[in-house]
Design a protein around this motif. Structure first.
Motif, PDB file in Angstrom:
ATOM      1  N   VAL A 183      -4.337   3.358  88.886  1.00  0.00           N
ATOM      2  CA  VAL A 183      -3.159   3.198  88.314  1.00  0.00           C
ATOM      3  C   VAL A 183      -2.013   3.586  89.071  1.00  0.00           C
ATOM      4  O   VAL A 183      -1.955   4.646  89.859  1.00  0.00           O
ATOM      5  CB  VAL A 183      -3.250   4.178  86.957  1.00  0.00           C
ATOM      6  N   VAL A 184      -0.840   2.592  89.297  1.00  0.00           N
ATOM      7  CA  VAL A 184       0.309   2.981  89.976  1.00  0.00           C
ATOM      8  C   VAL A 184       1.253   3.607  89.299  1.00  0.00           C
ATOM      9  O   VAL A 184       1.605   3.454  87.900  1.00  0.00           O
ATOM     10  CB  VAL A 184       0.854   1.495  90.483  1.00  0.00           C
ATOM     11  N   VAL A 185       1.783   4.920  89.875  1.00  0.00           N
ATOM     12  CA  VAL A 185       2.606   5.496  89.181  1.00  0.00           C
ATOM     13  C   VAL A 185       4.151   5.811  90.194  1.00  0.00           C
ATOM     14  O   VAL A 185       3.775   5.683  91.594  1.00  0.00           O
ATOM     15  CB  VAL A 185       2.205   7.225  88.851  1.00  0.00           C
ATOM     16  N   ALA A 211      -2.531  19.562  83.863  1.00  0.00           N
ATOM     17  CA  ALA A 211      -2.391  20.170  82.473  1.00  0.00           C
ATOM     18  C   ALA A 211      -3.315  19.763  81.571  1.00  0.00           C
ATOM     19  O   ALA A 211      -3.392  20.471  80.741  1.00  0.00           O
ATOM     20  CB  ALA A 211      -0.972  19.966  82.142  1.00  0.00           C
ATOM     21  N   GLU A 212      -4.027  18.538  81.846  1.00  0.00           N
ATOM     22  CA  GLU A 212      -5.047  18.183  81.070  1.00  0.00           C
ATOM     23  C   GLU A 212      -6.575  18.767  81.070  1.00  0.00           C
ATOM     24  O   GLU A 212      -7.440  18.351  80.515  1.00  0.00           O
ATOM     25  CB  GLU A 212      -5.007  16.449  80.844  1.00  0.00           C
ATOM     26  N   GLY A 213      -6.577  19.300  82.397  1.00  0.00           N
ATOM     27  CA  GLY A 213      -7.837  20.213  82.631  1.00  0.00           C
ATOM     28  C   GLY A 213      -8.649  19.510  83.505  1.00  0.00           C
ATOM     29  O   GLY A 213      -9.878  19.864  83.884  1.00  0.00           O
ATOM     30  N   PHE A 214      -8.072  18.352  84.207  1.00  0.00           N
ATOM     31  CA  PHE A 214      -9.099  17.484  85.150  1.00  0.00           C
ATOM     32  C   PHE A 214      -8.620  18.089  86.541  1.00  0.00           C
ATOM     33  O   PHE A 214      -7.474  18.501  86.808  1.00  0.00           O
ATOM     34  CB  PHE A 214      -8.536  16.155  85.116  1.00  0.00           C
ATOM     35  N   GLU A 215      -9.475  17.744  87.628  1.00  0.00           N
ATOM     36  CA  GLU A 215      -9.294  18.279  88.867  1.00  0.00           C
ATOM     37  C   GLU A 215      -9.080  17.012  89.889  1.00  0.00           C
ATOM     38  O   GLU A 215     -10.014  16.252  90.011  1.00  0.00           O
ATOM     39  CB  GLU A 215     -10.578  18.949  89.315  1.00  0.00           C
ATOM     40  N   PRO A 216      -8.087  17.040  90.379  1.00  0.00           N
ATOM     41  CA  PRO A 216      -7.474  15.903  91.445  1.00  0.00           C
ATOM     42  C   PRO A 216      -8.351  16.439  92.661  1.00  0.00           C
ATOM     43  O   PRO A 216      -8.527  17.458  92.985  1.00  0.00           O
ATOM     44  CB  PRO A 216      -6.104  16.006  91.642  1.00  0.00           C
ATOM     45  N   VAL A 217      -8.916  15.409  93.177  1.00  0.00           N
ATOM     46  CA  VAL A 217      -9.888  15.097  94.339  1.00  0.00           C
ATOM     47  C   VAL A 217      -9.352  13.873  95.390  1.00  0.00           C
ATOM     48  O   VAL A 217      -8.506  13.223  94.752  1.00  0.00           O
ATOM     49  CB  VAL A 217     -11.417  15.198  94.037  1.00  0.00           C
ATOM     50  N   ARG A 233      -2.159   8.934  97.488  1.00  0.00           N
ATOM     51  CA  ARG A 233      -3.192   8.535  96.076  1.00  0.00           C
ATOM     52  C   ARG A 233      -4.123  10.116  95.838  1.00  0.00           C
ATOM     53  O   ARG A 233      -4.224  10.684  97.004  1.00  0.00           O
ATOM     54  CB  ARG A 233      -4.052   7.639  96.241  1.00  0.00           C
ATOM     55  N   PHE A 234      -4.436   9.935  94.873  1.00  0.00           N
ATOM     56  CA  PHE A 234      -5.667  11.133  94.371  1.00  0.00           C
ATOM     57  C   PHE A 234      -6.608  10.444  93.435  1.00  0.00           C
ATOM     58  O   PHE A 234      -6.358   9.455  92.871  1.00  0.00           O
ATOM     59  CB  PHE A 234      -5.100  12.554  94.123  1.00  0.00           C
ATOM     60  N   TYR A 235      -7.661  10.968  93.099  1.00  0.00           N
ATOM     61  CA  TYR A 235      -8.604  10.561  92.199  1.00  0.00           C
ATOM     62  C   TYR A 235      -8.966  11.653  90.932  1.00  0.00           C
ATOM     63  O   TYR A 235      -8.777  12.983  91.660  1.00  0.00           O
ATOM     64  CB  TYR A 235      -9.962  10.142  92.744  1.00  0.00           C
ATOM     65  N   PHE A 236      -9.354  11.489  90.125  1.00  0.00           N
ATOM     66  CA  PHE A 236     -10.132  12.332  89.033  1.00  0.00           C
ATOM     67  C   PHE A 236     -10.775  11.593  88.098  1.00  0.00           C
ATOM     68  O   PHE A 236     -10.971  10.289  88.182  1.00  0.00           O
ATOM     69  CB  PHE A 236      -8.925  13.057  88.181  1.00  0.00           C
ATOM     70  N   ARG A 237     -11.902  12.424  87.511  1.00  0.00           N
ATOM     71  CA  ARG A 237     -12.798  11.706  86.618  1.00  0.00           C
ATOM     72  C   ARG A 237     -12.420  12.416  85.267  1.00  0.00           C
ATOM     73  O   ARG A 237     -12.171  13.586  85.054  1.00  0.00           O
ATOM     74  CB  ARG A 237     -14.130  12.342  86.892  1.00  0.00           C
ATOM     75  N   GLY A 243     -13.264  12.928  80.966  1.00  0.00           N
ATOM     76  CA  GLY A 243     -14.344  13.737  80.074  1.00  0.00           C
ATOM     77  C   GLY A 243     -15.364  12.601  79.933  1.00  0.00           C
ATOM     78  O   GLY A 243     -16.812  13.160  79.512  1.00  0.00           O
ATOM     79  N   ASP A 244     -15.165  11.519  80.210  1.00  0.00           N
ATOM     80  CA  ASP A 244     -16.371  10.491  79.827  1.00  0.00           C
ATOM     81  C   ASP A 244     -16.976  10.010  81.326  1.00  0.00           C
ATOM     82  O   ASP A 244     -17.649   9.309  81.269  1.00  0.00           O
ATOM     83  CB  ASP A 244     -15.881   9.032  79.234  1.00  0.00           C
ATOM     84  N   GLY A 245     -16.556  10.661  82.391  1.00  0.00           N
ATOM     85  CA  GLY A 245     -16.803  10.253  83.842  1.00  0.00           C
ATOM     86  C   GLY A 245     -16.286   9.256  84.480  1.00  0.00           C
ATOM     87  O   GLY A 245     -16.644   8.834  85.356  1.00  0.00           O
ATOM     88  N   VAL A 246     -15.298   8.425  83.696  1.00  0.00           N
ATOM     89  CA  VAL A 246     -14.667   7.503  84.528  1.00  0.00           C
ATOM     90  C   VAL A 246     -13.748   8.154  85.393  1.00  0.00           C
ATOM     91  O   VAL A 246     -12.897   8.916  85.314  1.00  0.00           O
ATOM     92  CB  VAL A 246     -13.680   6.584  83.408  1.00  0.00           C
ATOM     93  N   GLU A 247     -13.607   7.402  86.685  1.00  0.00           N
ATOM     94  CA  GLU A 247     -12.705   7.689  87.585  1.00  0.00           C
ATOM     95  C   GLU A 247     -11.743   7.048  87.915  1.00  0.00           C
ATOM     96  O   GLU A 247     -11.651   5.795  87.574  1.00  0.00           O
ATOM     97  CB  GLU A 247     -13.670   7.628  89.085  1.00  0.00           C
ATOM     98  N   TYR A 248     -10.370   7.579  88.018  1.00  0.00           N
ATOM     99  CA  TYR A 248      -9.268   7.127  88.157  1.00  0.00           C
ATOM    100  C   TYR A 248      -8.724   7.306  89.475  1.00  0.00           C
ATOM    101  O   TYR A 248      -8.708   8.253  90.002  1.00  0.00           O
ATOM    102  CB  TYR A 248      -8.357   7.472  87.036  1.00  0.00           C
ATOM    103  N   GLU A 249      -8.364   5.945  90.070  1.00  0.00           N
ATOM    104  CA  GLU A 249      -7.390   6.437  91.371  1.00  0.00           C
ATOM    105  C   GLU A 249      -5.944   6.325  91.031  1.00  0.00           C
ATOM    106  O   GLU A 249      -5.525   5.066  90.503  1.00  0.00           O
ATOM    107  CB  GLU A 249      -7.715   5.319  92.328  1.00  0.00           C
ATOM    108  N   ILE A 250      -5.091   7.655  91.098  1.00  0.00           N
ATOM    109  CA  ILE A 250      -3.819   7.304  90.946  1.00  0.00           C
ATOM    110  C   ILE A 250      -2.825   7.372  92.312  1.00  0.00           C
ATOM    111  O   ILE A 250      -3.170   7.959  93.095  1.00  0.00           O
ATOM    112  CB  ILE A 250      -3.387   8.649  90.242  1.00  0.00           C
ATOM    113  N   VAL A 251      -2.147   6.109  92.309  1.00  0.00           N
ATOM    114  CA  VAL A 251      -1.442   5.991  93.497  1.00  0.00           C
ATOM    115  C   VAL A 251      -0.107   5.921  93.337  1.00  0.00           C
ATOM    116  O   VAL A 251       0.358   5.296  92.534  1.00  0.00           O
ATOM    117  CB  VAL A 251      -2.215   4.641  94.403  1.00  0.00           C
TER     118      VAL A 251
END
Length: 129
Positions: free
Chosen positions: A82-84, A96-102, A112-116, A118-126
């Motif tokens: 996902v591009v931001v 703030a949603e409780g997920f850990e950026p890695v 970029r960074f990544y996070f999973r 609650g369903d285990g889907v990984e997102y790359e935020i770039v």
């Protein structure tokens, strides 16, 4: 000939909850919601021309089991990119949603960074700015 990616279809425990999360994180909105294959339920969330189709089977929330590690599974979904515009603000919302950026990375052509979720889907935020 050229093409544009229109959507990705993911199986999740609760399509409405995941769609709401995508709205809070990325400003996306629900495009459509209704009955889907095998008497399941799907919510389409995204922008006017690109979206995630979030599916759950007829058993609804909690009926699906997590898949194996996608990187060792042929045909596995490794992550959704996902591009931001503002990477730091996006990371703050993810936290703030409780997920850990890695796996933060700063290399051409962007940061970029990544996070999973609650369903285990990984997102790359770039961000390319």
């Amino acid at each position: 000939m050229s093409g544009m990616l229109e959507h990705v279809n993911l199986t999740v425990r609760d399509p409405e909850a995941t769609a709401a999360l995508m709205g809070r994180l990325f400003g996306w909105s629900v495009r459509w919601s209704g009955t889907a294959i095998n008497n399941g339920h799907t919510v389409h969330v995204g922008t006017g021309d690109q979206y995630l189709a979030l599916y759950t089977g007829p058993g609804g929330a909690g009926a699906q089991l997590p898949a194996q590690d996608s990187y060792s599974q042929l045909g596995g979904l490794n992550h959704v990119g996902v591009v931001v515009d503002d990477l730091d603000a996006a990371e703050a919302r993810v936290k703030a949603e409780g997920f850990e950026p890695v796996n933060h990375a700063d290399y051409e052509p962007g940061r970029r960074f990544y996070f999973r979720d609650g369903d285990g889907v990984e997102y790359e935020i770039v961000s390319y700015v």
